[in-house]
Design a protein around this motif. Structure first.
Motif, PDB file in Angstrom:
ATOM      1  N   ASP A  57       1.407   8.409  -4.377  1.00  0.00           N
ATOM      2  CA  ASP A  57       1.428   7.975  -5.764  1.00  0.00           C
ATOM      3  C   ASP A  57       1.180   6.469  -5.824  1.00  0.00           C
ATOM      4  O   ASP A  57       0.061   6.021  -6.019  1.00  0.00           O
ATOM      5  CB  ASP A  57       2.754   8.367  -6.428  1.00  0.00           C
ATOM      6  N   CYS A  58       2.223   5.653  -5.590  1.00  0.00           N
ATOM      7  CA  CYS A  58       2.077   4.201  -5.806  1.00  0.00           C
ATOM      8  C   CYS A  58       1.175   3.530  -4.775  1.00  0.00           C
ATOM      9  O   CYS A  58       0.493   2.578  -5.067  1.00  0.00           O
ATOM     10  CB  CYS A  58       3.455   3.545  -5.793  1.00  0.00           C
ATOM     11  N   ARG A  59       1.211   4.019  -3.547  1.00  0.00           N
ATOM     12  CA  ARG A  59       0.512   3.399  -2.404  1.00  0.00           C
ATOM     13  C   ARG A  59       0.933   1.932  -2.203  1.00  0.00           C
ATOM     14  O   ARG A  59       0.146   1.105  -1.762  1.00  0.00           O
ATOM     15  CB  ARG A  59      -1.006   3.527  -2.547  1.00  0.00           C
ATOM     16  N   GLY A  61       4.526   1.406  -1.241  1.00  0.00           N
ATOM     17  CA  GLY A  61       5.844   1.453  -0.600  1.00  0.00           C
ATOM     18  C   GLY A  61       7.007   1.537  -1.572  1.00  0.00           C
ATOM     19  O   GLY A  61       8.131   1.198  -1.205  1.00  0.00           O
ATOM     20  N   CYS A  63       7.371   4.312  -4.280  1.00  0.00           N
ATOM     21  CA  CYS A  63       7.749   5.592  -4.898  1.00  0.00           C
ATOM     22  C   CYS A  63       8.362   6.591  -3.924  1.00  0.00           C
ATOM     23  O   CYS A  63       9.062   7.512  -4.337  1.00  0.00           O
ATOM     24  CB  CYS A  63       6.539   6.214  -5.592  1.00  0.00           C
ATOM     25  N   GLY A  64       8.085   6.466  -2.645  1.00  0.00           N
ATOM     26  CA  GLY A  64       8.647   7.381  -1.653  1.00  0.00           C
ATOM     27  C   GLY A  64       7.928   8.717  -1.562  1.00  0.00           C
ATOM     28  O   GLY A  64       8.419   9.657  -0.952  1.00  0.00           O
ATOM     29  N   CYS A  66       4.802   9.420  -0.208  1.00  0.00           N
ATOM     30  CA  CYS A  66       3.904   9.669   0.930  1.00  0.00           C
ATOM     31  C   CYS A  66       4.684  10.105   2.171  1.00  0.00           C
ATOM     32  O   CYS A  66       5.099   9.288   2.967  1.00  0.00           O
ATOM     33  CB  CYS A  66       3.089   8.419   1.225  1.00  0.00           C
ATOM     34  N   CYS A  84       1.958   4.900   3.314  1.00  0.00           N
ATOM     35  CA  CYS A  84       0.883   4.242   2.551  1.00  0.00           C
ATOM     36  C   CYS A  84       0.700   2.791   2.964  1.00  0.00           C
ATOM     37  O   CYS A  84      -0.328   2.185   2.657  1.00  0.00           O
ATOM     38  CB  CYS A  84       1.141   4.358   1.050  1.00  0.00           C
TER      39      CYS A  84
HETATM   40  S1  FES Z   1       2.678   6.327  -2.040  1.00  0.00           S
HETATM   41 FE1  FES Z   1       4.457   5.411  -2.952  1.00  0.00          FE
HETATM   42  S2  FES Z   1       5.648   4.805  -1.224  1.00  0.00           S
HETATM   43 FE2  FES Z   1       3.806   5.543  -0.354  1.00  0.00          FE
END
Ligand code: FES
Ligand code: SF4
Length: 248
Positions: A57-59, A61, A63-64, A66, A84
Motif C-alpha cells: 500500500d504505502c511503500r 514503511g 502501513c504494514g 507488505c 517495501c
Molecule cells: S507497503 Fe506500507 S509498509 Fe510496506
C-alpha cells in the motif's frame, strides 16, 4: 543483476500451493524489492500469465501491508525496515531468492503471497482503544502531564504497524509482540489506565481465540520486527494480565 526467484503460488485458501521459479535479468540495485516484483508481474501479464499476488500500500514503511517472507526472514535480510524499503542492492548477481507468504494458522492464505491478517484487527477491536467523551466536553489530552520517559515508551510501543512479521518469525506463531505493543501504548499513559484491566483481559482472550501460539522467549519477533518493538512490552503485558487476574 541476474536472479532466480522461487515464489509460492497458490490460487486460493483451499488450493494446493507450490514453489515456481522465475528467472529475472537486468535487475537494478536501486530497485525496491516490490518494484522488482512489479517488473516480474508486467512481464507475466505481457506473456498472458497470471501475475503474482502480493500485498502493498504505502511503500514507505508505514502501513504494514507488505508481508513477504524473503529467504526465510520476514521483510528480508535487512533490519528495522519493511519489505517495501528493501532494495535489490542487498542481493548479489546470481542469487536465488525464495519468496513466501507469512505462514501462520491465524493468517490464512488468500492468494499467492497475500494472507488474511484480520485476526490482528479483531485483537485491536477487543480493547486497543480508549473510551473518550466526544460530545463537546472532551478533555484536552495535553492537560494531563506525562513524564517524558513514559511518553517516549508509549510512543515506541505505538510505532507497531501491525505487519505480522513477529508472528511469521515465531516458531509458535505467537502474536505476543503485536498484542503487547498495543496493550503497552495505552497502559503507560494515564488515559489508558481507566480501562487497563478489561483491555488486557479482552485482547489476550481474543489473541488466544484467533489461534496464535504462546511466547516461549525465543526473541525472533524482536529481531525481525521492522519497528524495533521491544520484548519488554511482552513482559509488561504479562504483568498487566497477572494484575488483572488478581483484581478479578
Ligand atoms: S507497503 Fe506500507 S509498509 Fe510496506
Ligand atoms: S510488533 Fe513489529 S513485527 Fe509485530 S506487527 Fe508490530 S511492527 Fe510488525
Amino acid at each position: 543483476m541476474n536472479l532466480v526467484l522461487k515464489i509460492w503460488r497458490q490460487d486460493n485458501a483451499e488450493a494446493k500451493g507450490k514453489m515456481v521459479e522465475y528467472p529475472m535479468s537486468n535487475v537494478e540495485g536501486d530497485m525496491s524489492f516490490l518494484e522488482m516484483l512489479d517488473v516480474l508481474n508486467e512481464d507475466l501479464i505481457n506473456k498472458g500469465e497470471e501475475p503474482v499476488a502480493f500485498d502493498h500500500d504505502c511503500r514507505e514503511g508505514i502501513c504494514g501491508t507488505c508481508s513477504l517472507m524473503i529467504n526465510g526472514e520476514p521483510h528480508g535480510p535487512d533490519r528495522l525496515i519493511t519489505t517495501c524499503q528493501l532494495h535489490m542492492r542487498k542481493f548479489n548477481d546470481g542469487d536465488t531468492i525464495v519468496i513466501e507468504p507469512f505462514r501462520a494458522t491465524a493468517f490464512p492464505i488468500i492468494k499467492d503471497l497475500v494472507v488474511d491478517r484480520n485476526a490482528f484487527e479483531r485483537i485491536q477491536q477487543a480493547g486497543g482503544f480508549i473510551s473518550v467523551n466526544t460530545s463537546g466536553n472532551t478533555v484536552d489530552a495535553n492537560a494531563i502531564p506525562i513524564a517524558k520517559d513514559m511518553a517516549d515508551e508509549a510512543m515506541d510501543a505505538a510505532t507497531c504497524i501491525g505487519c505480522g512479521a513477529c508472528v511469521a518469525a515465531c516458531k509458535n506463531a505467537s502474536a505476543m509482540l503485536f498484542t503487547s505493543a498495543k496493550v503497552s501504548q495505552f497502559a503507560l499513559l494515564p488515559q489508558g489506565r481507566v480501562e487497563a484491566t478489561d483491555r488486557v483481559m479482552n485482547m489476550v482472550r481474543q489473541m488466544d481465540l484467533e489461534g496464535f501460539g504462546n511466547c516461549t522467549n525465543t526473541g525472533a519477533c524482536e529481531v525481525e520486527c521492522p519497528k524495533g518493538i521491544s520484548l519488554e512490552n511482552i513482559a509488561r503485558m504479562n504483568r498487566e494480565y497477572m494484575s488483572a487476574i488478581v483484581k478479578g
